[in-house]
Motif scaffolding. Structure first.
Motif, PDB file in Angstrom:
ATOM      1  N   GLU A 121       0.835  -1.201   0.000  1.00 52.01           N
ATOM      2  CA  GLU A 121       0.000   0.000   0.000  1.00 52.01           C
ATOM      3  C   GLU A 121       0.874   1.258   0.000  1.00 52.01           C
ATOM      4  O   GLU A 121       0.439   2.327  -0.384  1.00 52.01           O
ATOM      5  CB  GLU A 121      -0.920  -0.034   1.231  1.00 52.01           C
TER       6      GLU A 121
ATOM      7  N   GLN B 171      -9.565 -10.658   4.469  1.00 54.20           N
ATOM      8  CA  GLN B 171     -10.261 -10.784   5.751  1.00 54.20           C
ATOM      9  C   GLN B 171     -10.556  -9.444   6.411  1.00 54.20           C
ATOM     10  O   GLN B 171     -11.521  -9.325   7.162  1.00 54.20           O
ATOM     11  CB  GLN B 171      -9.434 -11.621   6.730  1.00 54.20           C
ATOM     12  N   THR B 172      -9.705  -8.452   6.164  1.00 50.97           N
ATOM     13  CA  THR B 172      -9.837  -7.230   6.961  1.00 50.97           C
ATOM     14  C   THR B 172     -10.304  -6.026   6.164  1.00 50.97           C
ATOM     15  O   THR B 172     -10.611  -5.000   6.747  1.00 50.97           O
ATOM     16  CB  THR B 172      -8.502  -6.873   7.654  1.00 50.97           C
ATOM     17  N   GLU B 173     -10.339  -6.120   4.825  1.00 48.37           N
ATOM     18  CA  GLU B 173     -10.779  -4.960   4.051  1.00 48.37           C
ATOM     19  C   GLU B 173     -11.938  -5.304   3.118  1.00 48.37           C
ATOM     20  O   GLU B 173     -12.957  -4.644   3.118  1.00 48.37           O
ATOM     21  CB  GLU B 173      -9.595  -4.384   3.264  1.00 48.37           C
TER      22      GLU B 173
ATOM     23  N   GLU C 179      -4.571 -12.877   2.318  1.00 47.37           N
ATOM     24  CA  GLU C 179      -5.539 -13.169   3.379  1.00 47.37           C
ATOM     25  C   GLU C 179      -5.859 -11.915   4.180  1.00 47.37           C
ATOM     26  O   GLU C 179      -6.998 -11.670   4.555  1.00 47.37           O
ATOM     27  CB  GLU C 179      -4.989 -14.251   4.325  1.00 47.37           C
ATOM     28  N   GLU C 180      -4.836 -11.137   4.462  1.00 33.47           N
ATOM     29  CA  GLU C 180      -5.052  -9.927   5.255  1.00 33.47           C
ATOM     30  C   GLU C 180      -6.049  -8.998   4.563  1.00 33.47           C
ATOM     31  O   GLU C 180      -7.000  -8.524   5.183  1.00 33.47           O
ATOM     32  CB  GLU C 180      -3.719  -9.204   5.481  1.00 33.47           C
ATOM     33  N   TRP C 181      -5.846  -8.767   3.270  1.00 38.40           N
ATOM     34  CA  TRP C 181      -6.752  -7.854   2.562  1.00 38.40           C
ATOM     35  C   TRP C 181      -8.151  -8.450   2.437  1.00 38.40           C
ATOM     36  O   TRP C 181      -9.147  -7.753   2.552  1.00 38.40           O
ATOM     37  CB  TRP C 181      -6.163  -7.471   1.206  1.00 38.40           C
TER      38      TRP C 181
ATOM     39  N   ALA D 117      -0.168 -14.588   3.016  1.00 34.86           N
ATOM     40  CA  ALA D 117      -0.640 -13.843   4.187  1.00 34.86           C
ATOM     41  C   ALA D 117      -1.146 -12.458   3.783  1.00 34.86           C
ATOM     42  O   ALA D 117      -2.151 -11.970   4.298  1.00 34.86           O
ATOM     43  CB  ALA D 117       0.476 -13.718   5.218  1.00 34.86           C
TER      44      ALA D 117
ATOM     45  N   TRP E 212     -13.916  -8.098   3.040  1.00 39.77           N
ATOM     46  CA  TRP E 212     -14.396  -9.366   3.572  1.00 39.77           C
ATOM     47  C   TRP E 212     -15.702  -9.836   2.942  1.00 39.77           C
ATOM     48  O   TRP E 212     -16.099 -10.968   3.113  1.00 39.77           O
ATOM     49  CB  TRP E 212     -14.483  -9.315   5.092  1.00 39.77           C
TER      50      TRP E 212
END
Lengths: 109, 1005
Positions: free
Chosen positions: B712, B751-753, B747-749, B744, B755
């Motif tokens: 980012e 799950q957390t942005e 997954e982070e994007w 990872a 979703w």
């Protein structure tokens, strides 16, 4: 070393099972955003002595991200909750208020 | 002289003689002896030299607080420095050597430092930094290096011959300390039904109560100890461990404990040490108290000991530290030592009591035994050098005028007791200053808190400042019950055992003896024996402005030795408080940090040694590589062949051979380690459009596209080829080192942005083996093995296809990282080795040559392809690398897009990627910088670029490189200079980064 509860697995785990991911509930600013908004999103973080809402990932477990409300000074944990929300659910807010009346976090309290 | 008494010794077994060696001498002790008691029994009063002044030093204490008696023990595979004699149990064959002296303990050259002590004041080390630079290099550093260090380091080639392990434990209540307080707390918690662990750092239960005597419930304290241990052993919910120390208390009830299983019996099987990683609901610290020394001139001469230690050696080990023991004290407890000495048939010439009023009942008892007691007096000076010869007595209130001289060979000193608050304090427990006992003790209202905000450490007994036997037992019983209650158990109604405490007269704080001691005496009054810090040093630090106790500690090194100031800290901060004219609590303590005493590195490592230090990842072809002489390169946890040298062939020659064989005919690469991520779902294309800088949603099934990923923050983090398997499914190749990281990241994007997007990601890196078949003859080999259409038209560049090769079903990607005609063949991992063998066999007629990572690097550099980690370092954006073609202008958004619009990212002065061709064909050194005219503010040459990749190209027969250069793409043909660290300067011409086959004619055939 902290003990945290993963809300997906429902298990309590050692801190070594988890990986911290910094401040929770950041609002993303992308193309078209002002310099100030983008700077705030990318770099500016809350750094309180007290209540902190933060992201964790159960890396050596289910792999899911979740949120934790925690006191940075005493390390007291008020609760963990889903990562798929934009602010803490009411029961988490209530749990914090019970222990830290008058707490606040950016735009909500 | 110190010697073994004819009788006595609770801990030793006189029927079992044990032979050991000290500095090469054969000595005898008994089973149950510590190395310290056995040395004293052999009249070895002097045991070492001090760190800075190399002064002779003797045994001071009898436990973990000992500052002086540190030894090198063992040899070769069992060698270990800095072993504390007071906590080392002897065994047959023990080898101990004294430290920090040359050539011998008795005659030591370094003792000359003592004569120079005037030039080695507090903060000596820091003061050297203020002198000219040359003085540091030529004068101070050699001197400090020569005198630094206690024990010697093990020899580099020696390996620890023992094994170690970690152990996990979960308990309701953990009691640290197996003295009477710990035993009582454990009993109270155990009777309530809590799951209890109680540990004792020494080999014996009961602590020092048995030495000090007294009665519990009308019977001798030793009977109480035996009965309580028996009761605990009978409880199924209680675990007892001796030789186990509570090393550190951490957040949320985490506790490290250090168990020494075979230090006292090295010939038995099993691990030597065990590190317990414990989670406890409540921790009871029954860690006792440590006696404080008194600060008088010559208090470091061998023979000056803690009063309690003198008593311990007589009662526990039947060892007399000396025939004539002068006791000096500011409290009643030391009278117990005088009485014990007298009862052992030895002489006490005088008890020097600094208190004008003298002592209570114990003092009367001493007088009744005929011992001379002098009140209001102090020690002006201790006579002797390598051992005590006598003391000069003075008025405590005066400046040290000598009133009397008394001959003696031991001085037993007591400045009062300090509760061991270390474990209470490790995790934030706060302390209060107790005026009456002149000590810090735990403040029960400010305990360390756990995840629920509740206090989780309960101090008990002497560790809680309850120094009397009766008061300590009552306190511990309450702590045990409370710990059980707070972990959900119902404490019993049983009463605490009753013990009468002797009526003691009040202690009077004595921080300097005599009170008005002049400079000469203060320069010989030691605070920290191990680090050689004196009263005068702390006072000097205060005068020089070091008002904070943490600063004074570092400036003077007070309390920074391996004993961590167990004896010296309170005395030191009392002296500092006095110098600053403020009360002691205002000065405060330094921070207590784990471990309580040093623990072995082996215990910390546990089983994580050698091949199980970390897992090794092997591709399905690993064994073939190994059998065929691969020179390995670690890539993360993988091992990849760097090259396959033939007998007698250098690595450089092997790499050149592999490159040429591939370029001219056929090479094979094990590419299995490449990351492979499946991204699947209706929103997969949309998701990849956000992750990659270029457009992935428009990719057609059956086709491949090279893509770049940015953070980012705009920086390039990974690259690779994406293949669209069907409408909903993409396979994303990542770099070898990037598979887990990029997985990872995705997954982070997700799950957390985003979703709500319908996408799954799976890391299938290890599920597939992948082999690159590369070179002008690549197609011919595959056509030998397959009926499928592999023609240039039927299977074009950047397409993928399911192909059956001799009945093995494969997926083939027509992609190239070498610039040659190239197919990457993917099969389930279980088929990898069979495919590899098949390709080697089929390719034999074309001289099929396996190549390693270095040939891969050389070939990609010849083609000007970037490598993540070489051309990128976390500060490079795709635009720097001339990769504009891979950055979508159509997409409204992707990760990094906004960041790349920032002024710094669009600055035309950013260094840009170019090719570099040395003028003389040589190879520019790795990491070299291109210099520019002039110098910067620090007087360093200005720079205008740096090398990112540099190789010898066998194809071109010359050195080639890529680098980032200021305005590079606009300076084609210009020659710039790269000074090497070898003294030579490498002149290189700026050229296009594609050195080989610019038009792609070889890969597109």
């Amino acid at each position: 070393m902290l003990i945290l509860e993963c809300p997906y697995c429902g298990v309590k785990g050692e801190e070594t099972e988890f990986h911290g991911g910094g401040e929770a509930h950041l609002k993303r600013f992308g193309p078209g955003s002002s310099e100030e908004d983008f700077e705030g999103y990318l770099f500016h973080r809350e750094n309180p002595k007290g209540v902190h809402l933060e992201r964790w990932r159960h890396v050596n477990g289910c792999g899911k991200w979740f949120h934790v409300a925690r006191d940075t000074a005493t390390l007291e944990v008020f609760g963990s909750y889903s990562a798929q929300v934009t602010e803490p659910p009411q029961e988490i807010k209530d749990a914090i208020s019970a222990k830290r009346p008058g707490w606040s976090w950016r735009e909500f309290a | 002289m110190s010697t073994r008494l004819a009788q006595g010794g609770r801990r030793i077994d006189r029927r079992k003689s044990v032979e050991f060696r000290f500095n090469g001498k054969r000595l005898k002790g008994y089973e149950g002896d510590t190395l310290a008691s056995a040395l004293l029994a052999n009249d070895q009063m002097m045991v070492g030299r001090s760190f800075k002044y190399h002064r002779p030093r003797g045994i001071v204490a009898s436990g973990a607080e000992e500052p002086n008696a540190l030894f090198n023990t063992g040899e070769g595979a069992t060698f270990e420095p800095n072993q504390r004699a007071t906590t080392t149990e002897i065994f047959a064959g023990l080898e101990a050597k004294s430290q920090n002296h040359w050539p011998s303990l008795e005659f030591d050259i370094g003792a000359v430092n003592a004569k120079l002590s005037r030039f080695l004041p507090a903060g000596f080390y820091y003061k050297t930094f203020m002198f000219p630079r040359f003085a540091w290099k030529h004068l101070y550093e050699p001197f400090i290096r020569q005198s630094a260090g206690l024990g010697r380091a093990p020899e580099a080639e020696d390996r620890d011959g023992d094994t170690y392990e970690h152990f996990y434990g979960f308990f309701d209540v953990v009691v640290i300390g197996g003295g009477v307080a710990g035993l009582q707390a454990a009993k109270a918690a155990g009777e309530a039904g809590a799951k209890v662990l109680v540990m004792e750092q020494t080999a014996q239960w009961g602590g020092r109560a048995a030495v000090d005597g007294g009665e519990v419930d009308g019977a001798p304290v030793a009977d109480y100890i035996a009965a309580t241990v028996a009761a605990l052993e009978a409880m199924e919910n209680v675990t007892l461990r001796r030789r186990m120390m509570g090393a550190g208390v951490y957040d949320h009830g985490y506790l490290l404990a250090y168990e020494r299983l075979r230090d006292h019996c090295p010939d038995e099987a099993g691990p030597r040490h065990r590190l317990w990683r414990i989670r406890a609901g409540r921790i009871v610290t029954a860690t006792g108290a440590i006696e404080r020394p008194l600060s008088f001139a010559g208090n470091d001469i061998p023979g000056v000991m803690l009063a309690s230690a003198v008593r311990d050696y007589i009662v526990d080990y039947g060892v007399s530290p000396g025939d004539r023991v002068v006791v000096v004290t500011n409290n009643d407890d030391a009278y117990r030592t005088a009485i014990a000495v007298k009862e052992a048939g030895l002489s006490v010439p005088v008890i020097v009591d600094a208190r004008v009023g003298g002592g209570g009942a114990l003092a009367d008892q001493a007088r009744a035994l005929g011992i001379r007691v002098e009140t209001g007096k102090g020690i002006a000076k201790v006579h002797g050098t390598k051992r005590v010869e006598g003391v000069a007595i003075c008025a405590q209130a005066g400046e040290g005028a000598v009133l009397d001289e008394v001959g003696c060979d031991v001085v037993a000193m007591s400045g009062g007791w300090s509760p061991v608050v270390h474990l209470w304090s490790h995790c934030g427990g706060k302390l209060n200053w107790d005026e009456a006992q002149a000590c810090f003790r735990p403040d029960g209202n400010r305990p360390p808190t756990d995840q629920d905000g509740e206090g989780f450490v309960l101090p008990a007994g002497a560790a809680n400042g309850e120094l009397g036997l009766g008061a300590g037992l009552t306190d511990a019983d309450a702590a045990g019950k409370r710990a059980a209650d707070e972990t959900g158990h119902k404490p019993g109604r049983g009463k605490a055992p009753v013990a009468a405490d002797v009526d003691e007269a009040a202690l009077e704080p004595v921080w300097l003896m005599p009170q008005g001691a002049g400079a000469k005496l203060r320069m010989k009054a030691w605070l920290d024996y191990q680090n050689d810090v004196k009263v005068s040093d702390v006072q000097l630090a205060a005068r020089e402005g070091y008002e904070s106790v943490e600063h004074t500690k570092r400036y003077t090194t007070l309390g920074m030795a391996t004993d961590q100031g167990k004896l010296s800290n309170i005395n030191g901060l009392a002296i500092l408080s006095d110098a600053l004219g403020q009360p002691i609590p205002q000065t405060g303590t330094t921070t207590f940090r784990p471990p309580y005493t040093p623990i072995s590195m082996g215990a910390i490592a546990g089983e994580a040694r050698a091949e199980i230090f970390q897992p090794l990842r092997r591709t399905p072809m690993h064994d073939w590589h190994e059998a065929n002489g691969a020179h390995w390169e670690p890539v993360g946890q993988w091992r990849r062949p760097y090259c396959y040298p033939k007998t007698g062939e250098s690595h450089a020659a092997a790499v050149a051979r592999e490159v040429m064989a591939t370029r001219e005919s056929l090479g094979l690469l094990d590419a299995s380690t490449l990351g492979k991520l499946i991204v699947k779902g209706p929103d997969a294309g949309r998701f990849l459009d956000m992750l990659y800088t270029n457009m992935m949603s428009t990719l057609k099934p059956g086709k491949c596209r090279y893509g770049l990923m940015c953070s980012e923050n705009g920086f390039l983090i990974d690259d690779g080829v994406v293949a669209r398997l069907d409408d909903d499914t993409f396979l994303c190749h990542t770099t070898t080192g990037g598979a887990e990281r990029i997985h990872a990241h995705m997954e982070e994007w997700l799950q957390t942005e985003w979703w709500d997007w319908k996408v799954y990601v799976a890391n299938v890196t290890e599920q597939y083996a992948q082999i690159a078949v590369v070179g002008p003859n690549a197609r011919k080999v595959l056509e030998k093995l397959s009926e499928d259409d592999l023609s240039a038209e039927g299977f074009p560049f950047m397409a993928w296809k399911d192909v059956t090769l001799n009945r093995i079903k494969t997926r083939v990607y027509r992609i190239s990282f070498s610039g040659e005609l190239s197919y990457e063949i993917s099969v389930p991992a279980s088929e990898g080795r069979a495919l590899w063998n098949m390709l080697l066999e089929a390719g034999d007629e074309y001289g099929a040559t396996p190549y390693g990572t270095e040939a891969l690097h050389v070939m990609r550099a010849e083609k000007g392809f970037i490598m993540i980690g070489d051309e990128t370092d976390g500060t490079v954006i795709p635009q720097d690398l001339g990769l504009h073609w891979a950055i979508s202008k159509k997409k409204e958004d992707f990760l990094g897009k906004r960041a790349q619009e920032r002024s710094h990212m669009t600055d035309p002065k950013r260094w840009k990627l170019v090719g570099l061709e040395t003028v003389d064909g040589s190879v520019i050194p790795d990491g070299a910088y291109a210099v520019a005219d002039g110098t910067n503010a620090n007087g360093q040459r200005n720079v205008q670029g740096r090398v990112t990749s540099t190789y010898f190209s066998p194809t071109l027969g010359r050195g080639i490189a890529m680098g980032l250069v200021l305005n590079g793409p606009d300076r084609m043909g210009e020659v710039i200079s790269f000074p090497g660290t070898d003294g030579k300067t490498y002149d290189a011409k700026i050229v296009d980064p594609v050195f080989y086959d610019k038009d792609g004619e070889k890969q597109n055939v």
